[in-house]
Design a protein around this motif. Structure first.
Motif: not given
Lengths: 226, 96
Positions: A89, A130, A137, A207, A210-211, B61-62, B66, B69-70, B73, B76-77
């Motif tokens: 980014f 997490a 992240v 994690l 992975a991001y 949280a997961i 997350l 967020a994954l 992403a 976006r790709r």
């Protein structure tokens, strides 16, 4: 885009899976007999931790948790084999950068708290991991191409650490004459905290990596190139 | 008080179902993911209402954070790849 047969077949398969799940649930719910929950709740004081969830995850059914950590590792290997990571980014503006500089240390601190709290209150390795992953992240969103992760060698070591420590503790206990992951009395709490610490580090690193979504080698070369 | 809680639970359940349907029906990946994150946060509330704070933490949280967020992403790709694909029709034959 999707072929015609898939449009018919996929809903049918999904409905069939759903029906099997409802059937299995009704079998489990309607059938009488002893529930494992009561047996487990009775023996929580022997597990070394007072939080019933952690006692099941890390003591009574530690094997399941070991496999869960292994699943995460496998997922990361799959992501790394997909190819190079997405471009980083753009660097954060001063305001966002200042916020990230505050949020990331707080997240790491919360990771430690969540890990320790897991013994007696809601929390534990996955939640703590997490939070650690979220710190990565956040760094990645602020323009850090490596999400704060170390170089490839250390990254690989950290990502297998959870499985490594978990299995090593199990095997050493076996060699000492206990069962696989059957903790000796009095040591359970410290062994659980030890395993959870390693698992938290692994989960957090996994994690965050992975991001980024690609093999770590390219990350490092792109960083040294710029 | 218990009637108020019942109303809250009903509202929560209906909102969850609506969000889930909207997330599945959405044609745009980005919007679907954002709806999914909202779904995950409300699901964390459901776990809290069921007195399962451990699951509520993990879900927020997961499940919502997350995974969201994954998937953002990934969306976006996917959009970037599609756009590149559309702007370079010459490469279409090689890649497919």
């Amino acid at each position: 885009m999707t072929p015609a047969w898939a449009k018919v077949l996929i809903p049918i398969v999904l409905i069939a899976i759903g029906a099997v799940l409802v059937w299995a649930f009704s079998l489990a719910a309607l059938e009488g007999g002893d529930r494992l929950a009561l047996i487990a709740l009775e023996r929580v004081p022997e597990s070394g931790v007072s939080n019933p969830i952690t006692s099941v995850l890390l003591n009574f059914r530690a094997y399941d948790t070991l496999l869960e950590v292994a699943v995460l590792l496998t997922a990361l290997l799959g992501i790394w084999s997909l190819g190079p990571a997405a471009p980083a980014f753009q660097p954060a503006s001063p305001i966002l950068g200042g916020m990230i500089a505050w949020v990331v240390p707080l997240l790491i601190l919360s990771t430690g708290y969540m890990l320790w709290a897991g013994g007696h209150a809601p929390g534990g390795a996955f939640q703590a991991g997490a939070l650690l992953g979220a710190a990565g992240v956040t760094l990645a969103l602020g323009g850090d191409a490596s999400a704060g992760l170390p170089g490839e060698t250390r990254l690989r070591f950290l990502s297998v650490l959870g499985v490594l420590v978990f299995t090593a503790v199990g095997v050493i206990l076996m060699a000492l004459g206990y069962g696989f992951l059957t903790y000796p009395e009095g040591y359970a709490k410290w062994l659980i905290i030890f395993i959870e610490t390693a698992a938290t580090l692994s989960i957090g690193v996994t994690l965050a990596a992975a991001y980024l979504g690609g093999e770590p080698r390219d990350e490092r070369t792109s960083r040294s190139a710029t | 008080m218990s009637e108020l809680l019942l109303l809250f639970d009903l509202l929560l359940t209906v909102t969850l179902l609506v969000l889930a349907t909207a997330a599945i029906m959405s044609r745009e990946p980005r919007r679907a993911v954002i709806l999914y994150i909202a779904f995950g946060l409300l699901l964390a509330l459901v776990w809290a209402r069921l007195r399962a704070p451990d699951l509520a933490l993990a879900e927020a949280a997961i499940g919502a954070g997350l995974s969201g967020a994954l998937m953002l992403a990934a969306a976006r790709r996917a959009t970037a790849a599609k756009r590149q694909h559309a702007s370079q029709p010459g490469t279409k034959g090689e890649t497919s």
